[in-house]
Design a protein around this motif. Structure first.
Motif, PDB file in Angstrom:
ATOM      1  N   GLY A 172     -34.573 -21.343 -60.461  1.00 58.18           N
ATOM      2  CA  GLY A 172     -33.836 -20.262 -59.824  1.00 58.18           C
ATOM      3  C   GLY A 172     -32.629 -20.774 -59.074  1.00 58.18           C
ATOM      4  N   ALA A 173     -31.731 -19.850 -58.746  1.00 57.34           N
ATOM      5  CA  ALA A 173     -30.516 -20.201 -58.014  1.00 57.34           C
ATOM      6  C   ALA A 173     -29.941 -18.955 -57.369  1.00 57.34           C
ATOM      7  CB  ALA A 173     -29.494 -20.842 -58.951  1.00 57.34           C
ATOM      8  N   ILE A 174     -29.184 -19.150 -56.305  1.00 61.79           N
ATOM      9  CA  ILE A 174     -28.617 -18.040 -55.551  1.00 61.79           C
ATOM     10  C   ILE A 174     -27.160 -18.337 -55.210  1.00 61.79           C
ATOM     11  CG2 ILE A 174     -29.412 -18.978 -53.325  1.00 61.79           C
ATOM     12  CD1 ILE A 174     -29.914 -16.064 -52.414  1.00 61.79           C
ATOM     13  N   CYS A 175     -26.374 -17.262 -55.032  1.00 63.03           N
ATOM     14  CA  CYS A 175     -25.012 -17.352 -54.524  1.00 63.03           C
ATOM     15  C   CYS A 175     -24.088 -18.040 -55.530  1.00 63.03           C
ATOM     16  CB  CYS A 175     -25.027 -18.051 -53.165  1.00 63.03           C
ATOM     17  SG  CYS A 175     -23.498 -17.902 -52.219  1.00 63.03           S
ATOM     18  N   ALA A 176     -23.485 -19.168 -55.175  1.00 62.34           N
ATOM     19  CA  ALA A 176     -22.563 -19.847 -56.085  1.00 62.34           C
ATOM     20  C   ALA A 176     -23.280 -20.639 -57.172  1.00 62.34           C
ATOM     21  CB  ALA A 176     -21.649 -20.785 -55.285  1.00 62.34           C
ATOM     22  N   SER A 177     -24.532 -20.993 -56.947  1.00 59.40           N
ATOM     23  CA  SER A 177     -25.214 -21.925 -57.852  1.00 59.40           C
ATOM     24  C   SER A 177     -25.464 -21.397 -59.269  1.00 59.40           C
ATOM     25  CB  SER A 177     -26.514 -22.423 -57.220  1.00 59.40           C
ATOM     26  OG  SER A 177     -26.222 -23.344 -56.182  1.00 59.40           O
ATOM     27  N   PRO A 178     -25.773 -20.103 -59.471  1.00 59.90           N
ATOM     28  CA  PRO A 178     -25.897 -19.652 -60.865  1.00 59.90           C
ATOM     29  C   PRO A 178     -24.610 -19.869 -61.665  1.00 59.90           C
ATOM     30  CG  PRO A 178     -26.885 -18.045 -59.388  1.00 59.90           C
ATOM     31  CD  PRO A 178     -26.158 -19.046 -58.528  1.00 59.90           C
ATOM     32  N   ALA A 179     -23.470 -19.591 -61.028  1.00 57.92           N
ATOM     33  CA  ALA A 179     -22.181 -19.688 -61.717  1.00 57.92           C
ATOM     34  C   ALA A 179     -21.662 -21.112 -61.827  1.00 57.92           C
ATOM     35  CB  ALA A 179     -21.151 -18.816 -61.006  1.00 57.92           C
ATOM     36  N   LEU A 180     -21.871 -21.916 -60.789  1.00 55.91           N
ATOM     37  CA  LEU A 180     -21.283 -23.262 -60.767  1.00 55.91           C
ATOM     38  C   LEU A 180     -22.208 -24.355 -61.292  1.00 55.91           C
ATOM     39  CD1 LEU A 180     -19.313 -23.303 -57.381  1.00 55.91           C
ATOM     40  CD2 LEU A 180     -18.509 -22.707 -59.673  1.00 55.91           C
TER      41      LEU A 180
END
Length: 428
Positions: free
Chosen positions: A345-353
């Motif tokens: 899982g990831a949140i905020c900028a991490s899914p995109a970056l």
């Protein structure tokens, strides 16, 4: 009561709304704190102690620094490092003894037990806050601290105040108790607990800088607009998440990680009795988060990489996400996680970056921080606050972190556990 997270339904809101806040005031707010301040920058003291609620301290610091406040994090312990509840370790900027001669526009106390007791028993802090009150400047507290600290110091006499429900009887001996999520009376602001801290922090910003600044700060936080027990999560390709007796979770952190997101994830999952390992991506355990909060990891990532985890979850923050994306170890761990048919899982900028450029969202739907969503190849769910697609979970930002974390609890441990934690934290 409506079910929390049990019925996960698709949700797309094409018109983002700024949150609305109910800050109850029993007197007209006295803006003397604004008109008598000579400098544009507001000086704020956030004392911290062993056993405090880390979420309450970190959210307050983060939000106030977003507003441009000059925040000093001061330890009331003999050393700078504080061991907060839920195994979270924070390094202060100064000792409380270093702050005696500084004039602060606001002093804000986090709660937690025994944290609130440790704050109460520090004579230096007591003198600072009593002087703050006598000179007509703002002071504030959340959770147990209104009753345990401010009340015991005699600083709530004749005032309306609120606190964590379990301490309301104690508070009633020193203040007029109210059950509002955030209460303003004159120069004093009080609030109830972890789940009300973001509202509390925005209220502090409004008192220091005005409503326009509070609205400017609160918008990008992506705060919830309601406080009922409905958490709407988009779930696709539904699968049952399984683990051993307890979920084993790896939370990497790096310089520039969003401290609110990291601490909320760690805090909520440890409340659920998950085995959470916080691993530093750098070459030392201490990291400097995006709003300059100093967090201490449990171990370095190279050591954590030897562990087998049910879930790897990445907090956001621009600098932190970039550090994850540039870390061969982080990327390889995520790839192995997927190959092993485990959860990530990831949140905020991490899914995109992190996830998107390394091909870790292929065939998946995800969401991310609004400014980063253009980087996602599939934008069909970018307005959703939390998206679960099979064994992947993503979310938008600081104000969705509690929902994101509770959704993880729900997937591993069930609705009842998620609801129990949400109620205890006063999220609902």
């Amino acid at each position: 009561m409506a079910a929390l997270l049990r019925h996960l339904t698709p949700f797309t809101n094409l018109t983002p709304r700024l949150p609305s806040f109910t800050v109850l005031s029993s007197t007209t707010p006295r803006r003397f704190s604004l008109t008598t301040m000579a400098s544009a920058s507001r000086k704020v003291l956030v004392p911290i102690a062993n056993g405090m609620e880390p979420l309450e301290a970190v959210i307050t610091i983060d939000v106030l620094r977003r507003a441009g406040a000059d925040v000093t994090v001061a330890s009331v312990e003999p050393q700078l490092r504080v061991d907060a509840c839920h195994g979270v370790k924070i390094v202060a900027d100064a000792l409380i003894s270093d702050c005696v001669d500084t004039v602060f526009d606001l002093v804000s106390l986090p709660g937690g037990i025994p944290g609130a007791t440790n704050l109460r028993d520090n004579d230096t802090l007591q003198n600072i806050v009593k002087k703050q009150a006598s000179e007509g400047r703002l002071y504030a507290a959340v959770c147990a601290s209104p009753a345990v600290a401010l009340g015991s110091w005699g600083l709530l006499k004749g005032l309306k105040a609120t606190c964590y429900p379990a301490f309301m009887e104690q508070l009633s001996s020193s203040a007029t108790t109210v059950e509002s999520r955030v209460q303003l009376d004159g120069q004093v602001i009080t609030s109830r607990g972890p789940g009300t801290t973001m509202e509390y922090s925005v209220a502090l910003v409004e008192q220091l800088f005005g409503k326009e600044k509070a609205d400017e700060v609160s918008g990008p936080l992506l705060m919830r607009t309601k406080h009922d027990d409905q958490f709407i999560v988009t779930e696709l390709n539904k699968v049952q998440w399984t683990c051993g007796s307890v979920p084993k979770v790896l939370v990497p952190i790096a310089d520039g990680s969003e401290e609110m997101e990291a601490v909320i994830i760690i805090d909520v999952l440890r409340r659920a009795k998950a085995e959470v390992v916080v691993a530093s991506v750098g070459d030392k355990l201490e990291i400097l988060a995006s709003r300059k909060v100093k967090l201490v990891a449990d171990m370095l990532l190279d050591e954590a990489a030897k562990l087998s985890c049910d879930l790897i979850v990445l907090p956001g923050g621009l600098g932190g996400a970039q550090a994850f994306a540039n870390s061969e170890t982080v990327v390889n761990l995520l790839k192995k996680q997927i190959e092993s048919d485990r959860y990530y899982g990831a949140i905020c900028a991490s899914p995109a970056l992190v996830l998107e450029p390394h091909g870790l969202l292929k065939g998946k739907k995800a969401t991310a921080f609004p400014a980063m969503c253009e980087k996602l190849s599939d934008k069909s769910e970018i307005e959703s606050r939390v998206v679960v697609d099979g064994k992947l979970i993503t979310s938008r930002g600081p104000g969705t972190s509690l929902e994101f974390s509770l959704a993880i609890v729900d997937k591993f441990l069930g609705h009842d556990k998620a609801l129990e934690i949400a109620k205890a934290m006063l999220v609902v």
